[in-house]
Write a protein that holds these residues in place. Structure first.
Motif, PDB file in Angstrom:
ATOM      1  N   PHE A   1      41.245  46.453  34.612  1.00  0.00           N
ATOM      2  CA  PHE A   1      42.493  46.406  35.377  1.00  0.00           C
ATOM      3  C   PHE A   1      42.323  47.102  36.723  1.00  0.00           C
ATOM      4  CE2 PHE A   1      46.372  48.708  36.620  1.00  0.00           C
ATOM      5  CZ  PHE A   1      47.172  47.625  36.964  1.00  0.00           C
ATOM      6  N   PHE A   2      41.851  48.351  36.705  1.00  0.00           N
ATOM      7  CA  PHE A   2      41.707  49.114  37.954  1.00  0.00           C
ATOM      8  C   PHE A   2      40.585  48.530  38.825  1.00  0.00           C
ATOM      9  CE2 PHE A   2      43.930  52.335  35.395  1.00  0.00           C
ATOM     10  CZ  PHE A   2      44.927  52.676  36.289  1.00  0.00           C
ATOM     11  N   GLU A   3      39.509  48.089  38.193  1.00  0.00           N
ATOM     12  CA  GLU A   3      38.364  47.552  38.930  1.00  0.00           C
ATOM     13  C   GLU A   3      38.765  46.320  39.741  1.00  0.00           C
ATOM     14  OE1 GLU A   3      33.941  45.613  37.971  1.00  0.00           O
ATOM     15  OE2 GLU A   3      35.276  46.230  36.336  1.00  0.00           O
ATOM     16  N   TYR A   4      39.359  45.319  39.067  1.00  0.00           N
ATOM     17  CA  TYR A   4      39.656  44.062  39.752  1.00  0.00           C
ATOM     18  C   TYR A   4      40.888  44.165  40.651  1.00  0.00           C
ATOM     19  CZ  TYR A   4      35.966  41.685  37.291  1.00  0.00           C
ATOM     20  OH  TYR A   4      34.725  41.305  36.837  1.00  0.00           O
ATOM     21  N   THR A   5      41.852  44.993  40.254  1.00  0.00           N
ATOM     22  CA  THR A   5      42.994  45.213  41.143  1.00  0.00           C
ATOM     23  C   THR A   5      42.535  45.833  42.459  1.00  0.00           C
ATOM     24  OG1 THR A   5      44.505  45.509  39.269  1.00  0.00           O
ATOM     25  CG2 THR A   5      45.235  46.368  41.384  1.00  0.00           C
ATOM     26  N   PHE A   6      41.681  46.840  42.358  1.00  0.00           N
ATOM     27  CA  PHE A   6      41.174  47.522  43.550  1.00  0.00           C
ATOM     28  C   PHE A   6      40.312  46.589  44.398  1.00  0.00           C
ATOM     29  CE2 PHE A   6      37.758  50.019  45.573  1.00  0.00           C
ATOM     30  CZ  PHE A   6      38.526  50.801  46.436  1.00  0.00           C
ATOM     31  N   LEU A   7      39.390  45.874  43.756  1.00  0.00           N
ATOM     32  CA  LEU A   7      38.477  44.987  44.501  1.00  0.00           C
ATOM     33  C   LEU A   7      39.238  43.900  45.259  1.00  0.00           C
ATOM     34  CD1 LEU A   7      35.618  44.549  41.870  1.00  0.00           C
ATOM     35  CD2 LEU A   7      35.418  45.682  44.097  1.00  0.00           C
TER      36      LEU A   7
ATOM     37  N   TYR B   1      42.385  43.918  46.055  1.00  0.00           N
ATOM     38  CA  TYR B   1      43.256  44.544  47.055  1.00  0.00           C
ATOM     39  C   TYR B   1      42.461  44.843  48.333  1.00  0.00           C
ATOM     40  CZ  TYR B   1      46.100  48.067  49.415  1.00  0.00           C
ATOM     41  OH  TYR B   1      46.805  48.783  50.350  1.00  0.00           O
ATOM     42  N   ILE B   2      41.235  45.319  48.163  1.00  0.00           N
ATOM     43  CA  ILE B   2      40.375  45.655  49.306  1.00  0.00           C
ATOM     44  C   ILE B   2      40.078  44.431  50.166  1.00  0.00           C
ATOM     45  CG2 ILE B   2      38.022  46.364  49.942  1.00  0.00           C
ATOM     46  CD1 ILE B   2      39.794  48.708  49.283  1.00  0.00           C
ATOM     47  N   ILE B   3      39.825  43.286  49.526  1.00  0.00           N
ATOM     48  CA  ILE B   3      39.471  42.087  50.301  1.00  0.00           C
ATOM     49  C   ILE B   3      40.706  41.334  50.796  1.00  0.00           C
ATOM     50  CG2 ILE B   3      37.297  41.828  49.056  1.00  0.00           C
ATOM     51  CD1 ILE B   3      38.562  39.441  47.566  1.00  0.00           C
TER      52      ILE B   3
ATOM     53  N   ASN C   1      47.201  38.019  45.484  1.00  0.00           N
ATOM     54  CA  ASN C   1      47.574  38.174  44.077  1.00  0.00           C
ATOM     55  C   ASN C   1      46.681  39.186  43.373  1.00  0.00           C
ATOM     56  OD1 ASN C   1      48.015  34.840  44.574  1.00  0.00           O
ATOM     57  ND2 ASN C   1      49.744  35.999  43.791  1.00  0.00           N
ATOM     58  N   PHE C   2      46.364  40.286  44.071  1.00  0.00           N
ATOM     59  CA  PHE C   2      45.418  41.271  43.543  1.00  0.00           C
ATOM     60  C   PHE C   2      45.898  41.885  42.226  1.00  0.00           C
ATOM     61  CE2 PHE C   2      48.278  43.496  46.418  1.00  0.00           C
ATOM     62  CZ  PHE C   2      48.609  44.648  45.733  1.00  0.00           C
ATOM     63  N   LEU C   3      47.196  42.202  42.130  1.00  0.00           N
ATOM     64  CA  LEU C   3      47.700  42.825  40.902  1.00  0.00           C
ATOM     65  C   LEU C   3      47.742  41.816  39.761  1.00  0.00           C
ATOM     66  CD1 LEU C   3      48.831  45.369  39.585  1.00  0.00           C
ATOM     67  CD2 LEU C   3      51.109  44.641  40.277  1.00  0.00           C
ATOM     68  N   LEU C   4      48.121  40.605  40.069  1.00  0.00           N
ATOM     69  CA  LEU C   4      48.155  39.536  39.074  1.00  0.00           C
ATOM     70  C   LEU C   4      46.760  39.319  38.489  1.00  0.00           C
ATOM     71  CD1 LEU C   4      50.493  37.726  38.103  1.00  0.00           C
ATOM     72  CD2 LEU C   4      49.695  35.974  39.673  1.00  0.00           C
ATOM     73  N   ILE C   5      45.757  39.335  39.352  1.00  0.00           N
ATOM     74  CA  ILE C   5      44.368  39.147  38.902  1.00  0.00           C
ATOM     75  C   ILE C   5      43.907  40.343  38.068  1.00  0.00           C
ATOM     76  CG2 ILE C   5      41.974  38.926  39.684  1.00  0.00           C
ATOM     77  CD1 ILE C   5      43.103  37.451  42.157  1.00  0.00           C
TER      78      ILE C   5
ATOM     79  N   MET D   1      34.898  33.320  50.210  1.00  0.00           N
ATOM     80  CA  MET D   1      33.534  33.837  50.100  1.00  0.00           C
ATOM     81  C   MET D   1      33.516  35.236  49.492  1.00  0.00           C
ATOM     82  SD  MET D   1      31.543  31.450  50.884  1.00  0.00           S
ATOM     83  CE  MET D   1      30.050  32.447  50.766  1.00  0.00           C
ATOM     84  N   LEU D   2      34.456  36.080  49.921  1.00  0.00           N
ATOM     85  CA  LEU D   2      34.537  37.435  49.361  1.00  0.00           C
ATOM     86  C   LEU D   2      34.889  37.389  47.873  1.00  0.00           C
ATOM     87  CD1 LEU D   2      36.421  39.253  52.275  1.00  0.00           C
ATOM     88  CD2 LEU D   2      34.033  39.581  51.608  1.00  0.00           C
TER      89      LEU D   2
END
Length: 352
Positions: free
Chosen positions: A218-224, A226-228, A232-236, A271-272
């Motif tokens: 959850f924290f890993e993919y939300t953060f990643l 969000y950075i790029i 839908n960073f939180l949804l992912i 790409m990111l």
């Protein structure tokens, strides 16, 4: 000369008669079974929760913290986490979900433009779904079903409260429960005790590892994302965490979802996103997961894929969720009784 009664055939006939009577009365006993299940289900779930939380309580007890205080600390942390999620995460999550649903037609049109494919059928389906959803909501409110929803909501809240309270008491009594089971098994059968001990260790390790992995993902993919700058960073992040319970397939679903949304926003974001979906699943699979699970629960990948697929086909989403832990239990039993099983198979072969 009197003929002897063949009790074997008589027992078979009695069994068939009982099965037939049960079939005729299935409406009665299925209804009764449903009621019984609905009564005991909150307590079963409460026991499962306390079983999962027991290792944390054991850790606190080993740190010289009194049992009651340890239970209070655990549930206070849980309530605090739930409160933070409700206050901060859920509103943002639903905003992203609503924006995604409202832009589905735009996403479909952008895909058609970028990849030169015909998505008219998808657009029609989305429009029909939206119209039907609005219609059903209107009917739902006007035909009195809304009252039924309120009643169901009250029942759900009641079950949650009962389950929460029961889980506190179960966790308090868990050392005593485990001690009594241990004494009983040691008195009856040492081999069964070792089997239950092994299953307990394997399931506890699996559940603890799964919980840690879900939090990390959850924290890993939300953060990643969000950075790029993925919208839908939180949804992912939530999707990545939840789909962790589906080995192999879950990560693929999350990655495809992230890539499809990114593809209609910009080439740079795509790409990111592609880099993340190629690199970090391997980091999770080869570095993080082995560290968390250590040497336990090493099911063969092909077996894991099969049981998850079979569980989904037979029992839906619930089957997918319980497929791996049930398989761990079955594998532990087979390993424990492997000698006896193969011995019986050999005896049968010798007779043939």
């Amino acid at each position: 000369m009197k003929k002897k009664v063949n009790y074997k055939y008589l027992n078979v006939l009695l069994l068939l008669g009982i099965i037939y009577l049960l079939f005729l009365m299935k409406g009665v006993w299925l209804g009764a079974a449903s009621k019984i299940i609905s009564i005991i289900l909150p307590f079963v779930i409460a026991f499962a929760i306390s079983y999962v939380l027991y290792p944390f309580l054991k850790y606190l007890i080993n740190k010289k913290i009194p049992k009651i205080l340890g239970v209070l600390i655990i549930f206070a942390v849980i309530l605090l986490a739930i409160g933070l999620i409700i206050y901060y995460v859920i509103p943002l999550f639903f905003n992203q979900l609503i924006n995604l649903l409202s832009n589905l037609e735009k996403v479909s049109t952008d895909i058609a433009t970028k990849f030169d494919v015909n998505t008219d059928a998808i657009n029609d389906a989305i429009s029909s779904f939206s119209d039907e959803l609005i219609k059903q909501i209107g009917n739902f409110i006007t035909n009195g079903s809304f009252v039924g929803l309120l009643n169901k909501s009250v029942n759900i809240v009641s079950n949650v409260v009962i389950g929460f309270i029961a889980s506190i008491y179960f966790l308090i009594d868990m050392p005593k429960i485990r001690s009594k089971i241990k004494k009983y098994l040691l008195k009856t059968n040492r081999k069964k005790y070792n089997l239950v001990l092994n299953i307990d260790h394997e399931i506890t390790s699996y559940l603890k590892g799964l919980g840690i992995i879900m939090i990390i993902q959850f924290f890993e993919y939300t953060f990643l994302f969000y950075i790029i700058g993925h919208p839908n960073f939180l949804l992912i992040g939530v999707l990545a965490s939840i789909t962790t319970i589906i080995p192999y397939f879950g990560g693929f679903i999350t990655n495809v979802f992230a890539l499809v949304i990114a593809s209609v926003i910009s080439s740079k974001l795509f790409m990111l996103t592609l880099i993340i979906t190629l690199v970090f699943p391997n980091v999770d699979g080869y570095l993080i997961s082995p560290k968390v699970y250590d040497k336990t629960n090493q099911l063969p990948p092909l077996l894991t894929i099969f049981v998850v697929f079979a569980g989904g086909v037979l029992f839906g989403f619930l089957g997918i969720v319980v497929a791996v832990p049930v398989t761990i239990i079955i594998v532990s039993i087979i390993k424990s009784y492997k000698g006896e099983i193969f011995g019986k198979i050999k005896r049968v072969k010798d007779k043939i």
